[in-house]
Design a protein around this motif. Structure first.
Motif, PDB file in Angstrom:
ATOM      1  N   VAL A 225       0.841  -1.194   0.000  1.00  0.00           N
ATOM      2  CA  VAL A 225       0.000   0.000   0.000  1.00  0.00           C
ATOM      3  C   VAL A 225       0.876   1.244   0.000  1.00  0.00           C
ATOM      4  O   VAL A 225       1.851   1.329   0.746  1.00  0.00           O
ATOM      5  N   THR A 226       0.523   2.228  -0.827  1.00  0.00           N
ATOM      6  CA  THR A 226       1.232   3.508  -0.803  1.00  0.00           C
ATOM      7  C   THR A 226       0.251   4.652  -0.636  1.00  0.00           C
ATOM      8  O   THR A 226      -0.933   4.547  -0.953  1.00  0.00           O
ATOM      9  N   GLY A 227       0.782   5.766  -0.145  1.00  0.00           N
ATOM     10  CA  GLY A 227      -0.011   6.973   0.006  1.00  0.00           C
ATOM     11  C   GLY A 227       0.891   8.133   0.365  1.00  0.00           C
ATOM     12  O   GLY A 227       2.125   8.009   0.357  1.00  0.00           O
ATOM     13  N   ILE A 228       0.282   9.248   0.702  1.00  0.00           N
ATOM     14  CA  ILE A 228       1.036  10.453   1.038  1.00  0.00           C
ATOM     15  C   ILE A 228       1.119  10.654   2.544  1.00  0.00           C
ATOM     16  O   ILE A 228       2.153  11.057   3.075  1.00  0.00           O
ATOM     17  N   THR A 229       0.039  10.387   3.252  1.00  0.00           N
ATOM     18  CA  THR A 229      -0.004  10.641   4.688  1.00  0.00           C
ATOM     19  C   THR A 229      -0.470   9.397   5.439  1.00  0.00           C
ATOM     20  O   THR A 229      -1.078   8.501   4.860  1.00  0.00           O
ATOM     21  N   PRO A 230      -0.230   9.375   6.757  1.00  0.00           N
ATOM     22  CA  PRO A 230      -0.733   8.268   7.583  1.00  0.00           C
ATOM     23  C   PRO A 230      -2.085   8.589   8.189  1.00  0.00           C
ATOM     24  O   PRO A 230      -2.495   7.968   9.163  1.00  0.00           O
ATOM     25  N   ILE A 231      -2.805   9.537   7.608  1.00  0.00           N
ATOM     26  CA  ILE A 231      -4.001  10.077   8.240  1.00  0.00           C
ATOM     27  C   ILE A 231      -5.072   9.025   8.456  1.00  0.00           C
ATOM     28  O   ILE A 231      -5.903   9.137   9.353  1.00  0.00           O
ATOM     29  N   ILE A 359       8.744  13.205  13.825  1.00  0.00           N
ATOM     30  CA  ILE A 359       7.704  12.780  12.903  1.00  0.00           C
ATOM     31  C   ILE A 359       6.752  11.828  13.629  1.00  0.00           C
ATOM     32  O   ILE A 359       7.189  10.863  14.253  1.00  0.00           O
ATOM     33  N   ILE A 360       5.476  12.111  13.540  1.00  0.00           N
ATOM     34  CA  ILE A 360       4.461  11.244  14.118  1.00  0.00           C
ATOM     35  C   ILE A 360       4.091  10.188  13.082  1.00  0.00           C
ATOM     36  O   ILE A 360       3.720  10.510  11.954  1.00  0.00           O
ATOM     37  N   LYS A 361       4.203   8.916  13.463  1.00  0.00           N
ATOM     38  CA  LYS A 361       3.950   7.833  12.509  1.00  0.00           C
ATOM     39  C   LYS A 361       2.481   7.735  12.126  1.00  0.00           C
ATOM     40  O   LYS A 361       2.153   7.420  10.981  1.00  0.00           O
ATOM     41  N   GLN A 362       1.591   7.962  13.089  1.00  0.00           N
ATOM     42  CA  GLN A 362       0.162   7.867  12.820  1.00  0.00           C
ATOM     43  C   GLN A 362      -0.572   8.941  13.610  1.00  0.00           C
ATOM     44  O   GLN A 362      -0.228   9.222  14.755  1.00  0.00           O
ATOM     45  N   PHE A 363      -1.553   9.572  12.978  1.00  0.00           N
ATOM     46  CA  PHE A 363      -2.419  10.499  13.690  1.00  0.00           C
ATOM     47  C   PHE A 363      -3.743  10.591  12.941  1.00  0.00           C
ATOM     48  O   PHE A 363      -3.801  10.418  11.733  1.00  0.00           O
ATOM     49  N   SER A 364      -4.786  10.850  13.691  1.00  0.00           N
ATOM     50  CA  SER A 364      -6.117  10.870  13.105  1.00  0.00           C
ATOM     51  C   SER A 364      -6.528  12.302  12.802  1.00  0.00           C
ATOM     52  O   SER A 364      -5.871  13.265  13.202  1.00  0.00           O
ATOM     53  N   ILE A 365      -7.661  12.438  12.142  1.00  0.00           N
ATOM     54  CA  ILE A 365      -8.187  13.758  11.827  1.00  0.00           C
ATOM     55  C   ILE A 365      -8.483  14.550  13.094  1.00  0.00           C
ATOM     56  O   ILE A 365      -8.420  15.777  13.099  1.00  0.00           O
ATOM     57  N   ILE A 368      -5.171  16.500  13.966  1.00  0.00           N
ATOM     58  CA  ILE A 368      -4.380  17.039  12.868  1.00  0.00           C
ATOM     59  C   ILE A 368      -3.884  18.458  13.138  1.00  0.00           C
ATOM     60  O   ILE A 368      -2.892  18.911  12.582  1.00  0.00           O
ATOM     61  N   HIS A 369      -4.571  19.189  14.042  1.00  0.00           N
ATOM     62  CA  HIS A 369      -4.222  20.586  14.300  1.00  0.00           C
ATOM     63  C   HIS A 369      -3.068  20.735  15.283  1.00  0.00           C
ATOM     64  O   HIS A 369      -2.513  21.832  15.427  1.00  0.00           O
ATOM     65  N   GLU A 370      -2.687  19.686  15.992  1.00  0.00           N
ATOM     66  CA  GLU A 370      -1.626  19.789  16.992  1.00  0.00           C
ATOM     67  C   GLU A 370      -0.282  20.066  16.328  1.00  0.00           C
ATOM     68  O   GLU A 370      -0.026  19.643  15.208  1.00  0.00           O
ATOM     69  N   ASP A 371       0.596  20.773  17.051  1.00  0.00           N
ATOM     70  CA  ASP A 371       1.861  21.228  16.474  1.00  0.00           C
ATOM     71  C   ASP A 371       2.624  20.125  15.774  1.00  0.00           C
ATOM     72  O   ASP A 371       3.004  20.245  14.613  1.00  0.00           O
ATOM     73  N   LYS A 372       2.891  19.036  16.490  1.00  0.00           N
ATOM     74  CA  LYS A 372       3.701  17.966  15.920  1.00  0.00           C
ATOM     75  C   LYS A 372       3.012  17.339  14.711  1.00  0.00           C
ATOM     76  O   LYS A 372       3.663  16.955  13.744  1.00  0.00           O
ATOM     77  N   ASN A 373       1.706  17.220  14.792  1.00  0.00           N
ATOM     78  CA  ASN A 373       0.986  16.624  13.680  1.00  0.00           C
ATOM     79  C   ASN A 373       0.958  17.555  12.471  1.00  0.00           C
ATOM     80  O   ASN A 373       1.019  17.103  11.332  1.00  0.00           O
ATOM     81  N   PHE A 374       0.865  18.847  12.716  1.00  0.00           N
ATOM     82  CA  PHE A 374       0.879  19.824  11.629  1.00  0.00           C
ATOM     83  C   PHE A 374       2.188  19.731  10.852  1.00  0.00           C
ATOM     84  O   PHE A 374       2.195  19.625   9.618  1.00  0.00           O
ATOM     85  N   PHE A 375       3.313  19.744  11.572  1.00  0.00           N
ATOM     86  CA  PHE A 375       4.604  19.674  10.889  1.00  0.00           C
ATOM     87  C   PHE A 375       4.844  18.279  10.306  1.00  0.00           C
ATOM     88  O   PHE A 375       5.493  18.135   9.268  1.00  0.00           O
ATOM     89  N   SER A 376       4.312  17.254  10.949  1.00  0.00           N
ATOM     90  CA  SER A 376       4.415  15.914  10.375  1.00  0.00           C
ATOM     91  C   SER A 376       3.662  15.845   9.055  1.00  0.00           C
ATOM     92  O   SER A 376       4.121  15.223   8.096  1.00  0.00           O
ATOM     93  N   LEU A 377       2.500  16.503   9.013  1.00  0.00           N
ATOM     94  CA  LEU A 377       1.731  16.518   7.772  1.00  0.00           C
ATOM     95  C   LEU A 377       2.511  17.239   6.673  1.00  0.00           C
ATOM     96  O   LEU A 377       2.539  16.791   5.520  1.00  0.00           O
TER      97      LEU A 377
END
Length: 576
Positions: A225-231, A359-365, A368-377
């Motif tokens: 499986v491939t994609g852009i984000t772990p969202i 980098i956060i390996k996984q995060f949900s919607i 998504i607004h949290e600092d680490k998740n924003f930069f991870s995105l």
């Protein structure tokens, strides 16, 4: 360079491995990773990389290597590649089924369900068509597909066919998160609800992954499986557990993208005259890293292939250095900024070119607004990358000048929206920058900047204005002018320059390069001559340090300006 050597064609925007290998296109050999993936303990693997990094082509390589229908063409397609010299016992032993989730209708939940179902049906039909020389009565099978109507029945039908032939299935899923990212990009509560209905419990996507999971008990042996984000990873684990994420593993850093050595090989294969290269390709297209301990940084393959393709066509006076197709994440970035008040985070990143954080390996919607998740995105989108130069802690940086240009283009659009009446139409400042470049005259430019840019700042804006705000107004102008490569915070032995205007590749005859040190004084202190003198002195001192630094001391064509802006209209300039 051997001029008699046949020139290979550049596979810019090509994603079909067979076409590349049979139509005289070059192929950068990544097939050693097939062996590595096969040696993984897990059968179900997952890889995230930014857009335009070669994911779809790699999936095509997997398809041609593992699909039984290419068995008689193994030597033709792979003979001179690593995996052709080191074949595994799984080569051409599967029925490969590919799913691609780009282009789905995400306008509303019902439209998405219809579009998703049609995509599954279309992919199963393509599987039957691709294997028509192997399958008996493929036309009858296509008719039987038409008699079904759900995601579950389409997939189960294909699995039943494969099982009847005594084979196993290798399932490939491209852009698994494309539709989810489209939904999230809408940036509203409605889109969040739509995401929940489309992805979470009792959704059509759950049906898809649950059917795959059941298939692993009988007929499905491998999944990639491939994609852009772990969202979506958090949201899919209850339906299907993608157990092995290769994305942040050191030894998969180079699975996609190109090392400097590989780029050198590409230039040999296309017989490129290196004297045509008028830009620093390292600064422009290199810099990506997908692990803190990675040995090599990587070029974005689409970026560098675009440049070489255009260079061979247009010559060294090539105007557009960046592929516009890489700017399609603007809408998603804009909504993330507007929705979650991340403007200051983004401005700080653009100003400093770096930021702390892992980098956060996984995060949900939901997060998504949290600092680490924003930069991870941003990392997963390819807009920042891991800074391997920082040995103490994990840091992220803007990977290269191409991405910086995209950011400043974004900032320009943001400024014109925020400052009513502001226009950065280059026709208004073309003459001023021309005179800066070819006449060494800076006064017309600052007259234009003060009259047509700074004047649009409101009194409220001016209350909070500091030096970096002047830089945020200045730099977008130069990023679109082509006379200079503007560089913010250039590191040298004496610190970081505010603005360094490096000579542009289209204007090698421009007289000088420039280093500007900026200061700002609020309108309420406009009559404080002592403060103005102090700010000017500070700027001059910094410029003298830069002038004597290792980077600039041997550059005889650089001019240095101390610029002190005062309030809305006044400014003072002194050359060092």
């Amino acid at each position: 360079m051997d001029t008699q050597k046949p020139r290979k064609k550049i596979p810019y925007a090509l994603t079909n491995f067979e076409s590349i290998r049979t139509e005289n296109y070059l192929y950068v050999d990544k097939t050693r990773f097939i062996e590595m993936i096969e040696n993984e303990n897990a059968k179900y693997n997952f890889l995230i990389r930014p857009r335009k990094f070669g994911k779809t082509l790699f999936l095509s390589v997997l398809e041609h290597y593992y699909d039984v229908r290419f068995k008689d063409r193994f030597q033709e397609l792979f003979g001179d590649l690593y995996i052709g010299q080191h074949p595994t016992n799984k080569a051409n032993s599967y029925f490969v089924i590919r799913f691609n989730f780009s282009g789905l209708d995400t306008s509303d939940v019902e439209s998405f369900k219809i579009s998703f179902t049609e995509s599954i049906r279309s992919n199963i039909e393509m599987f039957l068509i691709d294997h028509k020389d192997i399958l008996r009565n493929s036309n009858d099978l296509l008719k039987q597909v038409a008699e079904r109507s759900t995601v579950k029945t389409y997939i189960e039908f294909a699995f039943g066919i494969i099982k009847n032939y005594g084979k196993k299935a290798y399932v490939i899923i491209d852009e698994y998160d494309h539709f989810a990212n489209d939904i999230i990009a809408k940036g509203a509560t409605l889109s969040k609800n739509q995401y929940q209905e489309s992805i979470w419990a009792n959704s059509i996507t759950k049906d898809f992954y649950e059917t795959l999971k059941i298939g692993t008990e009988t007929v499905v042996d491998k999944i990639f499986v491939t994609g852009i984000t772990p969202i979506m990873l958090d949201d899919l684990t209850s339906g299907f557990n993608i157990s092995n994420n290769l994305s942040l593993k050191t030894h998969y850093n180079e699975i996609l993208g190109l090392t400097r050595k590989e780029v050198e090989w590409v230039m040999e294969q296309i017989c490129l005259d290196k004297s045509l290269i008028a830009v620093d390709i390292e600064d422009m297209y290199n810099g990506y890293s997908f692990h803190e301990k990675a040995e090599n940084t990587l070029f974005n393959s689409t970026m560098i292939f675009y440049y070489f393709h255009e260079l061979l066509s247009e010559g060294k006076n090539l105007k557009y250095l960046i592929d516009d197709n890489l700017k399609t994440d603007y809408g998603r970035l804009r909504n993330l900024i507007n929705q979650h008040d991340n403007k200051e985070k983004l401005r700080e990143l653009i100003e400093n070119n770096t930021t702390d954080g892992g980098i956060i390996k996984q995060f949900s919607i939901e997060k998504i607004h949290e600092d680490k998740n924003f930069f991870s995105l941003l990392y997963y989108m390819g807009l920042v990358t891991i800074d391997n130069a920082n040995p103490v802690k994990t840091a992220l940086k803007v990977p290269n000048y191409s991405v910086k240009t995209m950011y400043w283009d974004f900032i320009e659009n943001m400024l014109t929206e925020e400052l009513e009446g502001l226009s950065l139409d280059n026709s208004k400042y073309f003459d001023a920058i021309y005179r800066l470049a070819y006449e060494n005259t800076y006064e017309p430019f600052f007259e234009y900047f003060s009259k047509y840019i700074v004047s649009y700042l409101s009194n409220r804006d001016l209350q909070n204005t500091v030096e970096k705000d002047m830089k945020f107004l200045l730099l977008p102008i130069f990023f679109t002018s082509y006379y200079y490569f503007p560089i913010s915070e250039l590191e040298n032995s004496e610190g970081y320059t505010d603005i360094y205007l490096k000579r542009g590749h289209l204007h090698p005859g421009s007289v000088s390069e420039w280093v500007w040190e900026l200061k700002y004084i609020k309108q309420k202190d406009a009559k404080n001559k002592k403060l103005i003198a102090e700010k000017k002195s500070e700027a001059i001192t910094r410029l003298q340090d830069y002038k004597n630094s290792n980077f600039f001391k041997d550059k005889n064509d650089v001019r240095y300006l101390a610029v002190v802006f005062v309030g809305k209209k006044d400014y003072f300039i002194e050359e060092v």
